[in-house]
Design a protein around this motif. Structure first.
Motif, PDB file in Angstrom:
ATOM      1  N   GLY A 150      -4.017 -49.895  97.839  1.00  0.00           N
ATOM      2  CA  GLY A 150      -4.622 -49.384  96.607  1.00  0.00           C
ATOM      3  C   GLY A 150      -6.077 -48.965  96.711  1.00  0.00           C
ATOM      4  O   GLY A 150      -6.436 -47.833  96.387  1.00  0.00           O
ATOM      5  N   ASP A 151      -6.947 -49.866  97.158  1.00  0.00           N
ATOM      6  CA  ASP A 151      -8.381 -49.540  97.248  1.00  0.00           C
ATOM      7  C   ASP A 151      -8.605 -48.353  98.174  1.00  0.00           C
ATOM      8  O   ASP A 151      -9.301 -47.396  97.830  1.00  0.00           O
ATOM      9  CB  ASP A 151      -9.169 -50.751  97.764  1.00  0.00           C
ATOM     10  N   GLU A 155      -0.383 -51.965  90.507  1.00  0.00           N
ATOM     11  CA  GLU A 155      -0.667 -50.530  90.459  1.00  0.00           C
ATOM     12  C   GLU A 155      -1.738 -50.207  89.433  1.00  0.00           C
ATOM     13  O   GLU A 155      -2.660 -49.422  89.695  1.00  0.00           O
ATOM     14  CB  GLU A 155       0.602 -49.757  90.103  1.00  0.00           C
ATOM     15  N   CYS A 213       2.074 -46.828  97.703  1.00  0.00           N
ATOM     16  CA  CYS A 213       0.756 -46.230  97.948  1.00  0.00           C
ATOM     17  C   CYS A 213      -0.352 -47.083  97.354  1.00  0.00           C
ATOM     18  O   CYS A 213      -1.426 -47.217  97.940  1.00  0.00           O
ATOM     19  CB  CYS A 213       0.699 -44.822  97.351  1.00  0.00           C
ATOM     20  N   LEU A 214      -0.088 -47.674  96.207  1.00  0.00           N
ATOM     21  CA  LEU A 214      -1.096 -48.485  95.543  1.00  0.00           C
ATOM     22  C   LEU A 214      -0.936 -49.969  95.847  1.00  0.00           C
ATOM     23  O   LEU A 214      -1.913 -50.667  96.079  1.00  0.00           O
ATOM     24  CB  LEU A 214      -1.039 -48.245  94.031  1.00  0.00           C
ATOM     25  N   MET A 268      -7.132 -44.922  96.675  1.00  0.00           N
ATOM     26  CA  MET A 268      -7.876 -44.313  95.570  1.00  0.00           C
ATOM     27  C   MET A 268      -9.254 -43.833  96.022  1.00  0.00           C
ATOM     28  O   MET A 268      -9.742 -42.796  95.564  1.00  0.00           O
ATOM     29  CB  MET A 268      -8.000 -45.304  94.414  1.00  0.00           C
ATOM     30  N   SER A 323     -12.326 -44.161  91.147  1.00  0.00           N
ATOM     31  CA  SER A 323     -10.973 -43.833  90.707  1.00  0.00           C
ATOM     32  C   SER A 323     -10.794 -42.336  90.733  1.00  0.00           C
ATOM     33  O   SER A 323     -11.704 -41.582  90.446  1.00  0.00           O
ATOM     34  CB  SER A 323     -10.725 -44.356  89.298  1.00  0.00           C
ATOM     35  N   HIS A 373       2.442 -46.521  83.504  1.00  0.00           N
ATOM     36  CA  HIS A 373       1.096 -46.093  83.873  1.00  0.00           C
ATOM     37  C   HIS A 373       0.748 -44.744  83.252  1.00  0.00           C
ATOM     38  O   HIS A 373      -0.406 -44.489  82.919  1.00  0.00           O
ATOM     39  CB  HIS A 373       0.972 -46.046  85.395  1.00  0.00           C
ATOM     40  N   TYR A 409      -5.337 -50.938  90.572  1.00  0.00           N
ATOM     41  CA  TYR A 409      -5.916 -49.975  91.496  1.00  0.00           C
ATOM     42  C   TYR A 409      -6.088 -48.591  90.864  1.00  0.00           C
ATOM     43  O   TYR A 409      -7.091 -47.916  91.103  1.00  0.00           O
ATOM     44  CB  TYR A 409      -5.049 -49.875  92.751  1.00  0.00           C
ATOM     45  N   LEU A 410      -5.111 -48.170  90.073  1.00  0.00           N
ATOM     46  CA  LEU A 410      -5.180 -46.843  89.465  1.00  0.00           C
ATOM     47  C   LEU A 410      -6.390 -46.689  88.560  1.00  0.00           C
ATOM     48  O   LEU A 410      -7.102 -45.679  88.606  1.00  0.00           O
ATOM     49  CB  LEU A 410      -3.919 -46.592  88.639  1.00  0.00           C
ATOM     50  N   LYS A 422       5.247 -46.614  94.469  1.00  0.00           N
ATOM     51  CA  LYS A 422       4.463 -47.815  94.201  1.00  0.00           C
ATOM     52  C   LYS A 422       3.694 -48.285  95.429  1.00  0.00           C
ATOM     53  O   LYS A 422       2.596 -48.819  95.315  1.00  0.00           O
ATOM     54  CB  LYS A 422       5.386 -48.930  93.720  1.00  0.00           C
TER      55      LYS A 422
END
Length: 419
Positions: free
Chosen positions: A156-157, A248, A151-152, A160, A14, A177, A251-252, A149
């Motif tokens: 997501g994986d 999100e 982007c994730l 990040m 992360s 978030h 992944y975040l 949103k």
């Protein structure tokens, strides 16, 4: 500037910074705002307007609103301005004639804006078009306030992991978030039990299923608490937006689906909560104003003065809570399903929803058909054996494009079933 060398969940790759981490911040921070003329961009520029002694604008971008972009570039003395529509370059140059602002147009120009040497970048370009510009900022190790949103949800994986590898710092700019980010600072990863994302419930919170099915565009756009763009307001009405936020958050913060709960909170005062192993629950509260989470990102690791109204709990009187209803709002269930499926399913979820919302706005389908089209698209995608790990931006964009085509193909039969 902050570095993702210090991570919230380090071994999970992360790029969200560790709790209580501090970094030296220069007296003047250079910033770029991708999507400067949208609602998030407008809030960001408002905050910059109130702290001119602390920030210098490097680059600004817009989709097609040349005149608003040029006005902002002049006001803030931006070094570079880019419009996504390549046909608007001449208009932008004319609007900025006599200034020192360089101009560009098209996707490559927006990516160039993100790649320019700003310390801090607001990534607020909506849709899949925001992925490559955000990655351009990530790849040079910038601090990126993420309000896009896709982007994730779409990558997501991959997103990040790439941020962590580049030493970039990802700060969540969405209110929910950002609330979780602030609350997570009260404990360690091994102490975490779950995070709780709150939802207003939207305009149809108390409506019966049959009434939700027949809801009009005007009714869907009457959000009780937030003033937002058309697409996100409709997503809030279907709770699709909350589903996107669940994805999100996963992944975040490197969370499993079972570590993320949603709680309906009509007053929109508590934006997120985190429960720890000692059963302490830490919450972030604030008036419903997007300038608050953006101000937190803009000032991080310090805090700046924000213009949002002070929170008066005595005046509000009471805060209430409800469990989400997955039967009346199936979009939320679909988000958890796609997150558990993985391998591009969340990308399909988002792409199909964008097609469905556009069809609803155009009067081609009923409101209740939005979730049905998303579900049908995901099911068709899985049956066709299309699921595979996404390893690049091009992978994510290709899945997004193909899923939109599949949703468009399924649209007539979904509309027919609802008629």
């Amino acid at each position: 500037m902050a570095s993702a060398a210090v991570l919230w969940f380090g071994e999970n790759m992360s790029a969200v910074p560790l709790r209580n981490s501090k970094a030296a911040v220069s007296d003047i921070r250079t910033v770029s705002v991708l999507g400067a003329t949208g609602s998030i961009g407008d809030s960001t520029m408002d905050l910059l307007r109130g702290a001119r002694d602390r920030y210098q604008v490097e680059a600004l971008t817009a989709n097609s609103n040349v005149q608003a972009l040029a006005k902002l570039a002049k006001e803030f003395g931006a070094r570079f301005a880019a419009v996504a529509d390549p046909a608007r370059l001449a208009e932008l140059k004319d609007a900025l004639a006599g200034t020192r602002t360089e101009c560009g147009a098209g996707e490559s120009a927006v990516i160039e804006a993100a790649a320019r040497p700003a310390d801090w970048v607001m990534a607020a370009v909506s849709g899949a078009a925001g992925l490559k510009p955000a990655l351009a900022a990530v790849d040079r190790g910038a601090t990126v306030a993420l309000a896009n949103k896709e982007c994730l949800v779409c990558a997501g994986d991959f997103f990040m992991q790439r941020a962590a590898k580049a030493g970039a710092c990802i700060l969540p700019a969405d209110s929910e978030h950002n609330a979780l980010f602030q609350a997570l600072g009260s404990g360690n990863r091994e102490e975490l039990v779950r995070v709780i994302i709150t939802a207003s419930g939207g305009p149809f919170r108390t409506w019966a299923i049959a009434d939700i099915e027949q809801a009009t565009l005007a009714q869907a756009l009457k959000h009780p608490n937030w003033s937002m763009g058309q697409k996100i307001t409709i997503d809030s009405a279907s709770m699709m937006n909350k589903g996107l936020e669940v994805i999100e958050a996963s992944y975040l913060f490197a969370l499993a689906p079972d570590e993320i709960d949603v709680l309906v909170h009509p007053q929109s005062i508590i934006h997120g909560m985190v429960e720890f192993s000692d059963r302490s629950v830490v919450a972030q509260l604030g008036a419903p104003d997007m300038r608050t989470p953006i101000a937190h990102c803009l000032g991080w690791p310090d805090r700046i003065n924000g213009p949002a109204a002070k929170l008066d709990l005595a005046k509000i009187g009471q805060l209430t809570f409800e469990a989400p209803d997955f039967d009346r709002f199936p979009a939320l269930r679909l988000a958890y399903d796609s997150l558990r499926t993985g391998r591009g399913a969340t990308t399909v979820y988002n792409a199909a929803n964008e097609v469905a919302v556009a069809a609803f706005i155009a009067g081609k389908i009923r409101f209740g058909a939005i979730a049905r089209l998303v579900e049908a698209t995901i099911e068709a995608w899985i049956r066709a054996g299309n699921l595979a790990p996404l390893t690049s931006a091009d992978d994510a964009i290709a899945v997004d494009h193909n899923a939109r085509n599949k949703a468009a193909t399924l649209l007539p039969q979904i509309a027919l079933k609802a008629s």
